[in-house]
Design an enzyme around this catalytic site. Structure first.
Site, PDB file in Angstrom:
ATOM      1  N   LYS A 123      -5.571   1.424   0.578  1.00  9.10           N
ATOM      2  CA  LYS A 123      -5.331   1.023  -0.808  1.00  9.10           C
ATOM      3  C   LYS A 123      -4.902   2.260  -1.593  1.00  9.10           C
ATOM      4  CE  LYS A 123      -8.262  -3.055  -0.843  1.00  9.10           C
ATOM      5  NZ  LYS A 123      -9.276  -3.862  -1.551  1.00  9.10           N
ATOM      6  N   LEU A 225     -13.163  -4.507  10.602  1.00  7.92           N
ATOM      7  CA  LEU A 225     -14.282  -4.960  11.425  1.00  7.92           C
ATOM      8  C   LEU A 225     -13.786  -5.384  12.805  1.00  7.92           C
ATOM      9  CD1 LEU A 225     -16.247  -6.982   8.726  1.00  7.92           C
ATOM     10  CD2 LEU A 225     -16.976  -4.853   9.815  1.00  7.92           C
ATOM     11  N   ASP A 289     -15.010 -10.104  -9.950  1.00  9.16           N
ATOM     12  CA  ASP A 289     -13.885 -10.768  -9.280  1.00  9.16           C
ATOM     13  C   ASP A 289     -14.248 -11.328  -7.908  1.00  9.16           C
ATOM     14  OD1 ASP A 289     -11.109 -11.482  -9.409  1.00  9.16           O
ATOM     15  OD2 ASP A 289     -10.673  -9.914  -7.948  1.00  9.16           O
ATOM     16  N   GLU A 294     -17.001 -13.441   2.388  1.00  2.00           N
ATOM     17  CA  GLU A 294     -16.899 -13.652   3.825  1.00  2.00           C
ATOM     18  C   GLU A 294     -18.251 -13.463   4.510  1.00  2.00           C
ATOM     19  OE1 GLU A 294     -12.865 -13.096   2.459  1.00  2.00           O
ATOM     20  OE2 GLU A 294     -14.577 -11.752   2.222  1.00  2.00           O
TER      21      GLU A 294
END
Length: 409
Positions: A123, A225, A289, A294
Protein backbone atom coordinates in the site's frame (compact mmCIF):
# COMPACT_ATOMS: atom_id res chain seq x y z
CA UNK A 1 -12.60 -4.14 73.54
CA UNK A 2 -14.62 -1.05 74.36
CA UNK A 3 -17.71 -0.20 72.33
CA UNK A 4 -16.12 2.99 71.00
CA UNK A 5 -13.06 1.07 69.81
CA UNK A 6 -15.27 -1.53 68.15
CA UNK A 7 -17.22 1.16 66.33
CA UNK A 8 -13.99 2.80 65.13
CA UNK A 9 -12.60 -0.58 64.01
CA UNK A 10 -15.80 -1.45 62.14
CA UNK A 11 -15.78 1.98 60.49
CA UNK A 12 -12.19 1.47 59.36
CA UNK A 13 -12.99 -1.99 57.99
CA UNK A 14 -16.02 -0.60 56.17
CA UNK A 15 -13.92 2.14 54.57
CA UNK A 16 -11.31 -0.42 53.53
CA UNK A 17 -14.03 -2.66 52.08
CA UNK A 18 -15.61 0.17 50.08
CA UNK A 19 -12.24 1.43 48.87
CA UNK A 20 -11.23 -2.07 47.84
CA UNK A 21 -14.44 -2.60 45.85
CA UNK A 22 -14.09 0.73 44.06
CA UNK A 23 -10.39 0.25 43.45
CA UNK A 24 -10.82 -3.24 42.06
CA UNK A 25 -13.64 -2.34 39.72
CA UNK A 26 -11.68 0.64 38.41
CA UNK A 27 -8.29 -1.03 38.31
CA UNK A 28 -8.98 -4.75 37.82
CA UNK A 29 -11.62 -6.68 39.60
CA UNK A 30 -10.16 -9.79 41.24
CA UNK A 31 -12.76 -11.90 39.47
CA UNK A 32 -11.51 -10.38 36.22
CA UNK A 33 -7.78 -10.40 36.85
CA UNK A 34 -5.70 -13.53 36.88
CA UNK A 35 -2.05 -14.17 37.12
CA UNK A 36 -1.80 -15.57 33.60
CA UNK A 37 -3.10 -12.30 32.13
CA UNK A 38 -0.48 -10.43 34.13
CA UNK A 39 2.29 -12.76 32.98
CA UNK A 40 1.10 -12.49 29.37
CA UNK A 41 1.19 -8.71 29.60
CA UNK A 42 4.73 -8.70 30.98
CA UNK A 43 5.86 -11.13 28.27
CA UNK A 44 4.37 -8.85 25.62
CA UNK A 45 6.08 -5.77 27.06
CA UNK A 46 9.43 -7.59 27.26
CA UNK A 47 9.33 -8.60 23.59
CA UNK A 48 7.65 -5.45 22.34
CA UNK A 49 10.48 -3.76 20.48
CA UNK A 50 11.22 -5.66 17.28
CA UNK A 51 14.59 -5.08 15.66
CA UNK A 52 14.65 -6.03 12.00
CA UNK A 53 17.56 -8.45 11.72
CA UNK A 54 18.41 -10.76 8.83
CA UNK A 55 19.51 -13.74 10.93
CA UNK A 56 17.20 -16.69 11.55
CA UNK A 57 17.89 -19.37 14.14
CA UNK A 58 16.06 -21.87 11.93
CA UNK A 59 18.64 -22.17 9.14
CA UNK A 60 16.71 -24.96 7.41
CA UNK A 61 13.51 -22.92 7.11
CA UNK A 62 12.74 -19.76 5.20
CA UNK A 63 11.08 -16.85 7.01
CA UNK A 64 7.98 -17.51 4.92
CA UNK A 65 7.73 -21.11 6.12
CA UNK A 66 8.02 -20.04 9.74
CA UNK A 67 5.31 -17.39 9.38
CA UNK A 68 3.02 -19.89 7.62
CA UNK A 69 3.46 -22.42 10.43
CA UNK A 70 2.43 -19.82 12.99
CA UNK A 71 -1.13 -19.55 11.66
CA UNK A 72 -3.80 -21.48 13.58
CA UNK A 73 -7.59 -20.97 13.84
CA UNK A 74 -7.38 -18.49 16.74
CA UNK A 75 -4.19 -16.56 15.99
CA UNK A 76 -2.05 -15.41 13.06
CA UNK A 77 1.16 -15.47 15.07
CA UNK A 78 2.03 -16.89 18.52
CA UNK A 79 2.54 -15.00 21.74
CA UNK A 80 6.30 -15.44 21.70
CA UNK A 81 7.92 -14.75 18.33
CA UNK A 82 11.73 -14.63 18.47
CA UNK A 83 11.79 -14.91 14.66
CA UNK A 84 9.52 -11.89 14.10
CA UNK A 85 12.39 -9.47 13.47
CA UNK A 86 13.91 -11.72 10.81
CA UNK A 87 10.57 -12.23 9.08
CA UNK A 88 9.82 -8.51 9.02
CA UNK A 89 13.35 -7.82 7.78
CA UNK A 90 12.69 -10.20 4.89
CA UNK A 91 9.39 -8.47 4.14
CA UNK A 92 11.15 -5.10 4.04
CA UNK A 93 14.20 -6.14 1.99
CA UNK A 94 13.68 -9.31 -0.07
CA UNK A 95 13.90 -8.87 -3.84
CA UNK A 96 10.61 -8.30 -5.66
CA UNK A 97 10.30 -10.95 -8.39
CA UNK A 98 6.81 -10.02 -9.64
CA UNK A 99 4.44 -7.08 -9.29
CA UNK A 100 0.77 -7.03 -10.23
CA UNK A 101 -2.37 -5.02 -9.57
CA UNK A 102 -3.92 -5.54 -6.17
CA UNK A 103 -6.63 -8.02 -5.33
CA UNK A 104 -10.27 -6.91 -5.32
CA UNK A 105 -11.15 -3.79 -3.36
CA UNK A 106 -11.88 -0.09 -3.49
CA UNK A 107 -8.39 1.28 -2.71
CA UNK A 108 -5.07 1.37 -4.54
CA UNK A 109 -2.66 -1.42 -3.74
CA UNK A 110 -0.21 -3.70 -5.53
CA UNK A 111 0.38 -7.41 -5.15
CA UNK A 112 4.08 -8.18 -4.91
CA UNK A 113 5.80 -11.55 -4.90
CA UNK A 114 9.06 -11.58 -3.00
CA UNK A 115 12.04 -13.85 -3.44
CA UNK A 116 11.06 -17.27 -2.12
CA UNK A 117 7.54 -17.00 -3.54
CA UNK A 118 5.90 -15.03 -0.71
CA UNK A 119 2.97 -12.77 -1.62
CA UNK A 120 2.66 -9.40 0.09
CA UNK A 121 0.24 -6.51 -0.36
CA UNK A 122 1.92 -3.15 -0.95
CA UNK A 123 0.00 0.00 0.00
CA UNK A 124 1.64 3.25 -1.13
CA UNK A 125 2.05 6.44 0.84
CA UNK A 126 -0.65 9.01 0.03
CA UNK A 127 -0.37 11.47 2.93
CA UNK A 128 2.32 13.04 5.09
CA UNK A 129 2.32 12.00 8.77
CA UNK A 130 0.70 15.20 9.99
CA UNK A 131 -1.99 15.38 7.30
CA UNK A 132 -5.50 15.46 8.78
CA UNK A 133 -8.26 13.70 6.82
CA UNK A 134 -11.42 15.77 7.08
CA UNK A 135 -15.00 14.65 6.52
CA UNK A 136 -16.65 11.35 7.34
CA UNK A 137 -14.72 9.00 9.65
CA UNK A 138 -14.14 6.66 6.70
CA UNK A 139 -13.07 9.43 4.27
CA UNK A 140 -9.83 9.66 2.33
CA UNK A 141 -7.33 7.29 0.79
CA UNK A 142 -5.87 4.30 2.63
CA UNK A 143 -3.08 5.24 5.04
CA UNK A 144 -0.12 2.88 4.67
CA UNK A 145 1.31 3.85 8.06
CA UNK A 146 -2.02 3.00 9.68
CA UNK A 147 -1.54 -0.62 8.61
CA UNK A 148 1.83 -0.70 10.39
CA UNK A 149 0.49 0.92 13.55
CA UNK A 150 -2.61 -1.30 13.63
CA UNK A 151 -0.47 -4.45 13.45
CA UNK A 152 1.57 -3.37 16.46
CA UNK A 153 -1.57 -2.41 18.39
CA UNK A 154 -2.87 -5.93 17.69
CA UNK A 155 0.31 -7.27 19.30
CA UNK A 156 -0.03 -4.94 22.29
CA UNK A 157 -3.67 -5.86 22.90
CA UNK A 158 -2.74 -9.55 22.80
CA UNK A 159 -5.25 -10.35 20.06
CA UNK A 160 -2.72 -11.68 17.50
CA UNK A 161 -5.36 -11.58 14.75
CA UNK A 162 -3.73 -9.17 12.27
CA UNK A 163 -1.37 -10.30 9.50
CA UNK A 164 2.22 -9.12 9.80
CA UNK A 165 2.87 -5.61 8.43
CA UNK A 166 6.08 -3.62 8.03
CA UNK A 167 7.04 -0.40 6.30
CA UNK A 168 9.13 -0.58 3.14
CA UNK A 169 10.75 1.73 0.61
CA UNK A 170 10.68 0.50 -2.99
CA UNK A 171 12.29 1.94 -6.09
CA UNK A 172 9.49 1.92 -8.64
CA UNK A 173 11.85 2.28 -11.60
CA UNK A 174 14.40 -0.42 -10.72
CA UNK A 175 12.49 -2.80 -8.41
CA UNK A 176 8.89 -2.76 -9.62
CA UNK A 177 8.59 -1.76 -13.29
CA UNK A 178 11.02 -4.43 -14.61
CA UNK A 179 8.92 -7.22 -13.03
CA UNK A 180 5.46 -5.63 -13.37
CA UNK A 181 2.65 -7.28 -15.28
CA UNK A 182 1.31 -5.43 -18.30
CA UNK A 183 -1.86 -4.64 -16.38
CA UNK A 184 0.07 -2.86 -13.62
CA UNK A 185 2.64 -1.34 -15.97
CA UNK A 186 -0.09 0.32 -18.00
CA UNK A 187 -1.04 2.43 -14.95
CA UNK A 188 2.42 4.00 -14.51
CA UNK A 189 2.98 7.64 -15.39
CA UNK A 190 5.32 10.50 -14.61
CA UNK A 191 4.21 13.62 -12.77
CA UNK A 192 6.97 16.23 -12.77
CA UNK A 193 10.08 14.28 -11.81
CA UNK A 194 8.14 11.65 -9.84
CA UNK A 195 7.21 8.13 -10.89
CA UNK A 196 3.55 7.38 -10.15
CA UNK A 197 0.97 4.63 -10.61
CA UNK A 198 -2.78 4.38 -10.11
CA UNK A 199 -3.39 0.63 -10.32
CA UNK A 200 -6.73 -1.12 -10.74
CA UNK A 201 -9.46 -0.82 -8.14
CA UNK A 202 -12.98 0.55 -7.72
CA UNK A 203 -11.82 4.07 -6.88
CA UNK A 204 -8.53 4.02 -8.83
CA UNK A 205 -8.27 6.93 -11.28
CA UNK A 206 -5.52 8.11 -13.60
CA UNK A 207 -6.15 11.59 -12.22
CA UNK A 208 -5.40 10.41 -8.65
CA UNK A 209 -2.17 8.40 -8.79
CA UNK A 210 0.16 7.64 -5.91
CA UNK A 211 3.53 9.25 -6.54
CA UNK A 212 7.01 8.40 -5.35
CA UNK A 213 9.61 10.91 -4.28
CA UNK A 214 11.47 10.68 -7.54
CA UNK A 215 11.56 6.91 -7.99
CA UNK A 216 11.55 5.96 -4.31
CA UNK A 217 8.13 5.18 -2.86
CA UNK A 218 7.31 4.68 0.81
CA UNK A 219 4.63 2.14 1.65
CA UNK A 220 3.59 -0.79 3.80
CA UNK A 221 3.75 -4.49 3.03
CA UNK A 222 1.27 -6.94 4.54
CA UNK A 223 2.14 -10.62 4.61
CA UNK A 224 -0.32 -12.74 2.64
CA UNK A 225 -1.91 -15.48 4.71
CA UNK A 226 -1.06 -19.07 3.65
CA UNK A 227 -3.21 -20.53 0.87
CA UNK A 228 -4.04 -23.50 3.10
CA UNK A 229 -6.12 -21.06 5.17
CA UNK A 230 -8.73 -19.74 2.68
CA UNK A 231 -10.82 -16.83 3.90
CA UNK A 232 -14.56 -16.42 4.17
CA UNK A 233 -16.09 -12.96 3.96
CA UNK A 234 -18.93 -11.87 6.26
CA UNK A 235 -21.06 -8.76 6.42
CA UNK A 236 -20.35 -6.98 9.70
CA UNK A 237 -23.56 -6.85 11.77
CA UNK A 238 -22.67 -3.28 12.80
CA UNK A 239 -21.71 -2.15 9.30
CA UNK A 240 -22.73 1.26 7.97
CA UNK A 241 -25.04 1.85 5.00
CA UNK A 242 -22.75 4.47 3.39
CA UNK A 243 -25.91 6.15 2.10
CA UNK A 244 -26.72 9.68 3.12
CA UNK A 245 -29.94 9.84 5.13
CA UNK A 246 -30.23 6.04 5.51
CA UNK A 247 -29.37 4.58 8.90
CA UNK A 248 -28.46 0.99 9.63
CA UNK A 249 -30.71 -0.73 12.17
CA UNK A 250 -28.06 -0.62 14.90
CA UNK A 251 -27.93 3.17 14.60
CA UNK A 252 -31.50 3.61 15.85
CA UNK A 253 -32.40 0.33 17.62
CA UNK A 254 -30.78 0.15 21.07
CA UNK A 255 -31.92 -3.48 21.45
CA UNK A 256 -30.21 -4.47 18.20
CA UNK A 257 -27.67 -6.67 20.00
CA UNK A 258 -30.48 -8.95 21.21
CA UNK A 259 -31.37 -9.65 17.58
CA UNK A 260 -27.73 -10.30 16.67
CA UNK A 261 -27.40 -12.83 19.50
CA UNK A 262 -30.17 -14.91 17.94
CA UNK A 263 -28.40 -15.30 14.59
CA UNK A 264 -25.49 -17.55 13.62
CA UNK A 265 -22.54 -17.36 14.22
CA UNK A 266 -23.22 -14.89 17.05
CA UNK A 267 -25.62 -17.12 18.98
CA UNK A 268 -22.78 -19.34 20.25
CA UNK A 269 -19.02 -19.60 20.13
CA UNK A 270 -16.48 -16.79 20.26
CA UNK A 271 -17.56 -14.66 17.29
CA UNK A 272 -19.63 -12.06 19.15
CA UNK A 273 -16.82 -11.47 21.63
CA UNK A 274 -14.46 -11.16 18.65
CA UNK A 275 -16.77 -8.49 17.22
CA UNK A 276 -16.56 -6.58 20.50
CA UNK A 277 -12.76 -6.94 20.69
CA UNK A 278 -12.65 -5.60 17.14
CA UNK A 279 -14.87 -2.65 18.07
CA UNK A 280 -12.38 -1.71 20.80
CA UNK A 281 -9.47 -2.14 18.38
CA UNK A 282 -11.19 -0.08 15.66
CA UNK A 283 -12.17 2.67 18.06
CA UNK A 284 -8.60 3.03 19.30
CA UNK A 285 -7.28 3.42 15.74
CA UNK A 286 -10.27 5.43 14.49
CA UNK A 287 -11.40 2.88 11.89
CA UNK A 288 -15.09 3.34 11.05
CA UNK A 289 -14.88 1.39 7.79
CA UNK A 290 -15.20 -2.27 8.81
CA UNK A 291 -18.34 -3.03 6.80
CA UNK A 292 -17.21 -6.64 6.23
CA UNK A 293 -14.76 -8.94 7.95
CA UNK A 294 -13.00 -12.22 7.22
CA UNK A 295 -12.64 -15.48 9.09
CA UNK A 296 -11.22 -18.80 7.96
CA UNK A 297 -13.52 -20.90 5.79
CA UNK A 298 -15.67 -23.73 7.12
CA UNK A 299 -15.02 -22.70 10.69
CA UNK A 300 -18.63 -22.89 11.94
CA UNK A 301 -17.99 -19.69 13.87
CA UNK A 302 -14.98 -21.05 15.75
CA UNK A 303 -12.15 -19.21 14.00
CA UNK A 304 -11.07 -15.70 14.87
CA UNK A 305 -12.26 -12.55 13.21
CA UNK A 306 -9.14 -11.64 11.24
CA UNK A 307 -8.10 -7.99 11.50
CA UNK A 308 -7.48 -7.29 7.82
CA UNK A 309 -7.50 -3.94 6.00
CA UNK A 310 -6.89 -1.41 8.76
CA UNK A 311 -5.71 1.42 6.51
CA UNK A 312 -8.77 3.66 7.00
CA UNK A 313 -7.37 4.50 10.43
CA UNK A 314 -5.41 7.32 12.06
CA UNK A 315 -6.95 9.89 9.74
CA UNK A 316 -8.02 12.61 12.16
CA UNK A 317 -6.70 12.65 15.74
CA UNK A 318 -9.35 15.21 16.73
CA UNK A 319 -12.29 13.08 15.60
CA UNK A 320 -13.74 10.65 18.13
CA UNK A 321 -16.28 8.42 16.38
CA UNK A 322 -18.00 6.82 19.37
CA UNK A 323 -20.39 4.84 17.17
CA UNK A 324 -17.49 2.46 16.42
CA UNK A 325 -18.03 1.18 19.97
CA UNK A 326 -21.70 0.32 19.33
CA UNK A 327 -21.16 -3.46 19.69
CA UNK A 328 -19.64 -2.83 23.12
CA UNK A 329 -22.20 -0.40 24.55
CA UNK A 330 -25.20 -2.17 23.01
CA UNK A 331 -24.21 -5.70 24.06
CA UNK A 332 -22.41 -4.67 27.27
CA UNK A 333 -20.13 -7.70 27.33
CA UNK A 334 -16.38 -8.00 26.89
CA UNK A 335 -13.74 -10.64 27.47
CA UNK A 336 -12.06 -10.65 30.87
CA UNK A 337 -8.66 -10.87 29.17
CA UNK A 338 -9.42 -7.83 27.01
CA UNK A 339 -10.62 -5.88 30.04
CA UNK A 340 -7.47 -6.80 31.93
CA UNK A 341 -5.20 -5.82 29.07
CA UNK A 342 -6.92 -2.45 28.62
CA UNK A 343 -6.42 -1.68 32.30
CA UNK A 344 -2.74 -2.59 32.16
CA UNK A 345 -2.34 -0.13 29.27
CA UNK A 346 -3.81 2.99 30.87
CA UNK A 347 -1.90 5.88 32.47
CA UNK A 348 0.18 6.45 29.34
CA UNK A 349 1.39 2.86 28.97
CA UNK A 350 -0.41 2.33 25.63
CA UNK A 351 1.15 5.37 23.97
CA UNK A 352 4.59 4.42 25.23
CA UNK A 353 4.19 0.79 24.17
CA UNK A 354 2.95 1.67 20.69
CA UNK A 355 5.77 4.15 20.14
CA UNK A 356 8.34 1.62 21.33
CA UNK A 357 6.91 -1.20 19.19
CA UNK A 358 7.20 0.89 16.01
CA UNK A 359 10.59 2.47 16.76
CA UNK A 360 12.60 0.17 14.49
CA UNK A 361 10.20 0.10 11.55
CA UNK A 362 11.87 1.22 8.29
CA UNK A 363 9.38 4.10 7.91
CA UNK A 364 9.62 5.26 11.54
CA UNK A 365 8.25 7.53 12.92
CA UNK A 366 5.07 5.72 11.93
CA UNK A 367 2.57 8.02 13.70
CA UNK A 368 2.61 11.69 14.62
CA UNK A 369 2.42 12.64 18.30
CA UNK A 370 -1.23 13.83 18.09
CA UNK A 371 -2.29 10.33 16.98
CA UNK A 372 -0.33 8.70 19.80
CA UNK A 373 -1.90 11.06 22.33
CA UNK A 374 -5.37 10.33 20.94
CA UNK A 375 -4.93 6.56 21.35
CA UNK A 376 -4.35 7.08 25.08
CA UNK A 377 -7.45 9.27 25.39
CA UNK A 378 -9.59 6.82 23.44
CA UNK A 379 -8.48 4.04 25.78
CA UNK A 380 -9.94 6.00 28.70
CA UNK A 381 -13.19 6.38 26.76
CA UNK A 382 -13.35 2.61 26.22
CA UNK A 383 -12.80 1.95 29.92
CA UNK A 384 -15.47 4.52 30.80
CA UNK A 385 -17.91 2.78 28.45
CA UNK A 386 -17.23 -0.58 30.11
CA UNK A 387 -17.72 1.00 33.53
CA UNK A 388 -21.12 2.32 32.45
CA UNK A 389 -22.02 -1.26 31.53
CA UNK A 390 -20.77 -2.71 34.83
CA UNK A 391 -22.62 0.00 36.77
CA UNK A 392 -25.83 -0.95 34.98
CA UNK A 393 -25.55 -4.73 34.74
CA UNK A 394 -22.80 -5.77 37.16
CA UNK A 395 -19.30 -7.07 36.51
CA UNK A 396 -20.38 -10.73 36.54
CA UNK A 397 -22.65 -10.08 33.55
CA UNK A 398 -20.39 -7.74 31.59
CA UNK A 399 -16.98 -9.37 32.05
CA UNK A 400 -17.05 -12.75 30.31
CA UNK A 401 -14.46 -15.34 31.27
CA UNK A 402 -12.71 -16.50 28.09
CA UNK A 403 -12.95 -20.16 29.01
CA UNK A 404 -16.63 -19.93 29.90
CA UNK A 405 -19.12 -21.66 27.56
CA UNK A 406 -20.48 -18.85 25.41
CA UNK A 407 -23.97 -20.14 24.65
CA UNK A 408 -25.37 -18.16 27.60
CA UNK A 409 -24.77 -14.73 26.04
Amino acid sequence: MKLKQRVVLLAILLVIFIFTKVFLIDNLDTSAANREDQRAFHRMMTGLRVELVPKLDHTLQSPWEIAAQWVVPREVYPEETPELGAIMHAMATKKIIKADVGYKGTQLKALLILEGGQKVVFKPKRYSRDYVVEGEPYAGYDRHNAEVAAFHLDRILGFRRAPLVVGRYVNLRTEVKPVATEQLLSTFLTVGNNTCFYGKCYYCRETEPACADGDMMEGSVTLWLPDVWPLQKHRHPWGRTYREGKLARWEYDESYCDAVKKTSPYDSGPRLLDIIDTAVFDYLIGNADRHHYESFQDDEGASMLILLDNAKSFGNPSLDERSILAPLYQCCIIRVSTWNRLNYLKNGVLKSALKSAMAHDPISPVLSDPHLDTVDQRLLNVLATIKQCTDQFGTDTVLVEDRMPLSHL
